[in-house]
Scaffold this motif. Sequence first.
Motif, PDB file in Angstrom:
ATOM      1  N   SER A   1       0.818  -1.218   0.000  1.00 60.46           N
ATOM      2  CA  SER A   1       0.000   0.000   0.000  1.00 60.46           C
ATOM      3  C   SER A   1       0.851   1.267   0.000  1.00 60.46           C
ATOM      4  O   SER A   1       0.340   2.360  -0.233  1.00 60.46           O
ATOM      5  CB  SER A   1      -0.922   0.007   1.218  1.00 60.46           C
ATOM      6  N   GLU A   2       2.147   1.102   0.272  1.00 57.05           N
ATOM      7  CA  GLU A   2       3.045   2.252   0.360  1.00 57.05           C
ATOM      8  C   GLU A   2       3.907   2.359  -0.904  1.00 57.05           C
ATOM      9  O   GLU A   2       4.038   1.398  -1.660  1.00 57.05           O
ATOM     10  CB  GLU A   2       3.942   2.115   1.599  1.00 57.05           C
ATOM     11  N   PRO A   3       4.491   3.540  -1.140  1.00 53.26           N
ATOM     12  CA  PRO A   3       5.420   3.675  -2.274  1.00 53.26           C
ATOM     13  C   PRO A   3       6.581   2.695  -2.123  1.00 53.26           C
ATOM     14  O   PRO A   3       6.980   2.379  -0.995  1.00 53.26           O
ATOM     15  CB  PRO A   3       5.894   5.137  -2.152  1.00 53.26           C
ATOM     16  N   PRO A   4       7.103   2.146  -3.203  1.00 56.45           N
ATOM     17  CA  PRO A   4       6.847   2.533  -4.604  1.00 56.45           C
ATOM     18  C   PRO A   4       5.659   1.826  -5.247  1.00 56.45           C
ATOM     19  O   PRO A   4       5.399   2.037  -6.422  1.00 56.45           O
ATOM     20  CB  PRO A   4       8.140   2.095  -5.286  1.00 56.45           C
ATOM     21  N   PHE A   5       4.926   0.995  -4.487  1.00 53.90           N
ATOM     22  CA  PHE A   5       3.836   0.236  -5.098  1.00 53.90           C
ATOM     23  C   PHE A   5       2.530   1.020  -5.081  1.00 53.90           C
ATOM     24  O   PHE A   5       1.909   1.244  -6.129  1.00 53.90           O
ATOM     25  CB  PHE A   5       3.672  -1.103  -4.368  1.00 53.90           C
ATOM     26  N   SER A   6       2.081   1.437  -3.889  1.00 51.74           N
ATOM     27  CA  SER A   6       0.845   2.219  -3.733  1.00 51.74           C
ATOM     28  C   SER A   6      -0.343   1.541  -4.413  1.00 51.74           C
ATOM     29  O   SER A   6      -1.130   2.180  -5.117  1.00 51.74           O
ATOM     30  CB  SER A   6       1.042   3.639  -4.290  1.00 51.74           C
ATOM     31  N   TYR A   7      -0.476   0.212  -4.198  1.00 53.44           N
ATOM     32  CA  TYR A   7      -1.572  -0.533  -4.805  1.00 53.44           C
ATOM     33  C   TYR A   7      -2.892  -0.224  -4.101  1.00 53.44           C
ATOM     34  O   TYR A   7      -2.914   0.137  -2.926  1.00 53.44           O
ATOM     35  CB  TYR A   7      -1.308  -2.042  -4.730  1.00 53.44           C
ATOM     36  N   SER A   8      -3.992  -0.399  -4.846  1.00 54.97           N
ATOM     37  CA  SER A   8      -5.320  -0.232  -4.265  1.00 54.97           C
ATOM     38  C   SER A   8      -5.641  -1.417  -3.356  1.00 54.97           C
ATOM     39  O   SER A   8      -5.027  -2.486  -3.438  1.00 54.97           O
ATOM     40  CB  SER A   8      -6.371  -0.153  -5.375  1.00 54.97           C
ATOM     41  N   ALA A   9      -6.653  -1.235  -2.501  1.00 51.95           N
ATOM     42  CA  ALA A   9      -7.066  -2.313  -1.606  1.00 51.95           C
ATOM     43  C   ALA A   9      -7.548  -3.531  -2.399  1.00 51.95           C
ATOM     44  O   ALA A   9      -7.306  -4.672  -2.005  1.00 51.95           O
ATOM     45  CB  ALA A   9      -8.169  -1.815  -0.671  1.00 51.95           C
ATOM     46  N   GLU A  10      -8.242  -3.258  -3.533  1.00 56.62           N
ATOM     47  CA  GLU A  10      -8.740  -4.366  -4.354  1.00 56.62           C
ATOM     48  C   GLU A  10      -7.580  -5.186  -4.914  1.00 56.62           C
ATOM     49  O   GLU A  10      -7.608  -6.431  -4.884  1.00 56.62           O
ATOM     50  CB  GLU A  10      -9.590  -3.817  -5.495  1.00 56.62           C
ATOM     51  N   ARG A  11      -6.544  -4.514  -5.398  1.00 58.87           N
ATOM     52  CA  ARG A  11      -5.410  -5.236  -5.973  1.00 58.87           C
ATOM     53  C   ARG A  11      -4.647  -6.003  -4.895  1.00 58.87           C
ATOM     54  O   ARG A  11      -4.228  -7.144  -5.116  1.00 58.87           O
ATOM     55  CB  ARG A  11      -4.478  -4.255  -6.683  1.00 58.87           C
TER      56      ARG A  11
END
Length: 376
Positions: free
Chosen positions: A224-234
């Motif tokens: 959920s944090e950088p560098p990914f910052s994915y959504s909750a669904e993903r």
Amino acid sequence: MAVAAALGTASIYPLQPAIAAVAGSFGASLAEVGGALACGPVGYMAGLVLLVPLVDRVPPRTVVAAQFWALGVALAGAAAVGSPWLLGLAIGVIGAGSSVGAQLSSVAGRFAEPSRRATVLGMVTAGISAGILLGRIVGGWLADAIGWRGMLLLLAAACAVVAVAARAVLPAETGDAGSSYLGLLRGLPGLYARFPVLRLAAGRGALWFFAFCAVWAGLAVALSEPPFSYSAERIGLYACAGLLGIVATRVAGAWTDRVGARRVILAGLGLAAAATVILATSLSNTVVTLGFLGLFDAGLFAAQVANQSTVLAIDPAATARFNSAYMLVYFVGGSAGTAFGAAAVSWFGWAVTAFIAAGAIVVAAAITVSVRAAGA
């Protein structure tokens, strides 16, 4: 029993992906709703202590059917509440009712033939594993499709159907509890002192469940944090890697009956430790991460089936009290792992968190190698 265990276990998870929708409907903050959902694990631990031992005294078809009726009522009640604190109360009751999965594994251990006990336990545990996985995935999908209240009502209806089926098909025989219900509860702490197999199984199980929950909680934070910052669904879709763990429970049960619990436990822990080390350095590669998450789950789920079979074999006439004592310590380890994993990524980073989890698994394996208890 596997289907019932899946539904009962899943009932504690479906609101997690819908937390924002729940907060919006109440006009409350995410923290308030998160606090309400945290009542689920508290209720589950209470259910392990207070409800699971009932199947040693009350016919399984009676107590399991009644628990599913109560679970259905609690789910329907949760769908009707209008504030976070009422939701928390309902979620606590749902959490207690979701311990029916542990009840059903106790029933499986008591009524299965000794030569097939681990195989049958593996089938029921596969249901529990499926409930953990599908509760979040299906819950999020249903909440989007029919709303979170409609989703809870649908689950309540499913519980009513399973309650009727449980009454019709589960065994009617009572166990040889040997004491009153209150006596059973008072005797739970003494089981650890009297039975080395239980101490060994609970100790190593708590270690690897700590690692399991630390990895999954830490993974969610890291992604959920950088560098990914994915959504909750993903992030939620990463749980699909757990499908391999469901398969592993079936295979592990059969192999435990063939070669013994100790070998299956060590093989599972070895696989999980190796997978955790790879996960520490592969988070940027989604394919590799998913593959080794699957192996991580498979190893620990296999170890869990074999480990739990040693507990249920201590006294086949009174499996529930031993399962209750075992699962309580096991779940405490998992709760500690969840809290640690979520915080440790912020403190140390993902790689160090994963290595610490691998260390806990290695310690569990070392205990298994060095400590020998009859039947373990």
